[in-house]
Design a protein around this motif. Sequence first.
Motif, short mmCIF file in Angstrom:
data_model
loop_
_atom_site.label_atom_id
_atom_site.label_comp_id
_atom_site.label_asym_id
_atom_site.label_seq_id
_atom_site.Cartn_x
_atom_site.Cartn_y
_atom_site.Cartn_z
N ARG A 308 32.78 40.56 43.62
CA ARG A 308 33.85 41.00 42.73
C ARG A 308 33.50 42.39 42.20
N ASN A 309 34.39 43.34 42.45
CA ASN A 309 34.14 44.73 42.09
C ASN A 309 34.76 45.06 40.74
N SER A 310 34.38 46.22 40.22
CA SER A 310 35.00 46.71 38.98
C SER A 310 36.06 47.74 39.35
N GLN A 311 37.20 47.24 39.77
CA GLN A 311 38.36 48.09 40.09
C GLN A 311 38.10 49.06 41.23
N ASP A 312 37.24 48.69 42.17
CA ASP A 312 37.06 49.56 43.33
C ASP A 312 36.74 48.70 44.55
N TYR A 313 36.58 49.34 45.69
CA TYR A 313 36.36 48.62 46.94
C TYR A 313 35.01 49.02 47.55
N SER A 314 34.03 49.31 46.68
CA SER A 314 32.75 49.79 47.17
C SER A 314 32.02 48.74 48.00
N PHE A 315 32.29 47.48 47.75
CA PHE A 315 31.59 46.45 48.51
C PHE A 315 31.89 46.54 50.00
N LEU A 316 33.10 46.93 50.34
CA LEU A 316 33.48 46.98 51.75
C LEU A 316 32.60 47.96 52.53
N LEU A 317 32.09 48.99 51.86
CA LEU A 317 31.21 49.95 52.53
C LEU A 317 29.84 49.36 52.83
N SER A 318 29.43 48.38 52.02
CA SER A 318 28.10 47.77 52.18
C SER A 318 28.17 46.37 52.76
N ARG A 319 29.35 45.92 53.11
CA ARG A 319 29.56 44.53 53.50
C ARG A 319 28.64 44.08 54.63
N ILE A 349 36.73 38.93 36.59
CA ILE A 349 37.21 38.29 35.38
C ILE A 349 36.12 38.18 34.31
N LEU A 350 34.86 38.12 34.73
CA LEU A 350 33.76 37.98 33.77
C LEU A 350 33.61 39.23 32.91
N ASP A 351 33.74 40.38 33.52
CA ASP A 351 33.62 41.66 32.82
C ASP A 351 34.23 42.73 33.70
N PRO A 352 35.33 43.33 33.27
CA PRO A 352 36.02 44.33 34.11
C PRO A 352 35.15 45.52 34.48
N LEU A 353 34.04 45.73 33.75
CA LEU A 353 33.17 46.88 34.02
C LEU A 353 31.98 46.51 34.92
N CYS A 354 31.95 45.26 35.38
CA CYS A 354 30.80 44.78 36.15
C CYS A 354 31.13 44.55 37.62
N HIS A 355 30.10 44.69 38.44
CA HIS A 355 30.11 44.17 39.80
C HIS A 355 29.38 42.82 39.76
N SER A 356 29.88 41.82 40.45
CA SER A 356 29.16 40.54 40.52
C SER A 356 29.09 40.07 41.97
N LEU A 357 27.97 39.42 42.28
CA LEU A 357 27.77 38.84 43.60
C LEU A 357 27.30 37.41 43.40
N THR A 358 28.06 36.46 43.92
CA THR A 358 27.72 35.03 43.82
C THR A 358 27.55 34.49 45.23
N VAL A 359 26.41 33.90 45.48
CA VAL A 359 26.10 33.39 46.82
C VAL A 359 25.87 31.88 46.72
N CYS A 360 26.59 31.13 47.53
CA CYS A 360 26.46 29.68 47.57
C CYS A 360 26.09 29.28 48.99
N ALA A 361 25.10 28.40 49.12
CA ALA A 361 24.60 28.04 50.45
C ALA A 361 24.32 26.56 50.55
N ASN A 362 24.59 26.01 51.71
CA ASN A 362 24.15 24.65 52.03
C ASN A 362 22.72 24.79 52.52
N HIS A 363 21.79 24.74 51.59
CA HIS A 363 20.41 25.17 51.79
C HIS A 363 19.48 23.96 51.75
#
Length: 420
Positions: A308-319, A349-363
């Motif tokens: 989840r980005n803060s109003q940008d698409y920077s993740f797509l560059l590092s995907r 939604i957690l913070d409009p000024l934050c980037h968040s990364l949540t990873v869920c795995a069947n580990h």
Amino acid sequence: MSQIWLQVGQCGNQIGQEWWRIVSNIVAEDDRYPYFSRDGLSNAICVDTEPKVIRKLCQQAKKGNFRDTNIIVGQRGRGKNWAYGYQGISTNGEKSLLDKTMDAFRKEVERRDCYSGTVILHSLCGGTGSGMGSRLCEEIREAYPAGYILSVTTAPHETGDSPLQHYNSLLCLTWMQRFCDAVLLFQNDEVMKKAACLVEKKAITASGLQPSVSLPSMNTHIASSLAGLLCPVYSLKTRSSVSVGLEPWELIRCLCPMSTMKFLHTSHVSRRGMASWDKMTSSVVQTLPRADPHGRLHHSLSVLAAARNSQDYSFLLSRDSVLMKLRQAYRCVSWNPSPIHCWTDPQNILDPLCHSLTVCANHSSAGDLISSVLAKARTMYDAGAYLHWYRRYNCEDDHFQMSFDTLNSVVDEYRGLGVL
């Protein structure tokens, strides 16, 4: 595709309060649809066998956040006993708690234009969360077999929350394996470590020790991890940018292709400003369990990353680099043709000024927790410790033997995950 949120016991309701505080920040009406009814009230049913925690929810019901008929309270607890929570007691008033809950559940389903499933919040340790939570999963599965059930459960501290916690965990995990489609498993010890890293940004107190971690901060971390996974994402919206509430059920589809393995490990990290996605990924994998106590390397059946980005698409560059790092760190099995999944959203939604990364795995680290529960419960069972408290409520040797057999099979499945 609306979902019903069922909060059971003290732990489930405390996490639920944090969850609804986060979800209430959703502004777009289309994104609120999966979580709120047309009258503006939440799709939540809150159940506890004692009124202590529920009092706050009763106050919120008066403010118009919760439906008062969906707040179901008893007058005595369940003694941290799975069998007591599962069977209830003989008096008419208390015994009707299950009936009241299922009646409220039926009415909530009837309010939905399309019922898709249930998310249940509870714990493995307490009598209400483990016992009544297990019974409700069983009842819902029988009454609505086509609906999904996603369990969000917390495991007790290794050092001990209750002398009965190993039995409760053994029996509850067995019922989750039998009746749920997936289990988001949070371990209190791991949650405490992660929450400690966020308290005052690792500020040191005057005594030179790290500040203590409060229970609310742990609940906030779990709720934030849930929000990172289950709040609406752009990837799953319709072409007209409408959220239809697919997130919990797509998570199950992505991560649980095999019904024998359904226990999920979740990591969440959030950064303000111009955060580097590569560094955030390193933070996620840094806390990932690498091997079991016997030195066997852990593997993953499938991995889901929600960025989840803060109003940008920077993740797509590092995907691509992020997903490659996750695939290597989580040791995805080679025989799964699509082990990595990715969701993105340009808002947080957690913070409009934050980037968040949540990873869920069947580990396969889930097998370590289950194996520990099995070993401790078996030691107590062989010694005959506390069994009379379970037999008192019709929980006999057959229940324990079935639980030992079921969870041993789960452990064997996870241990064989990396074997070709």
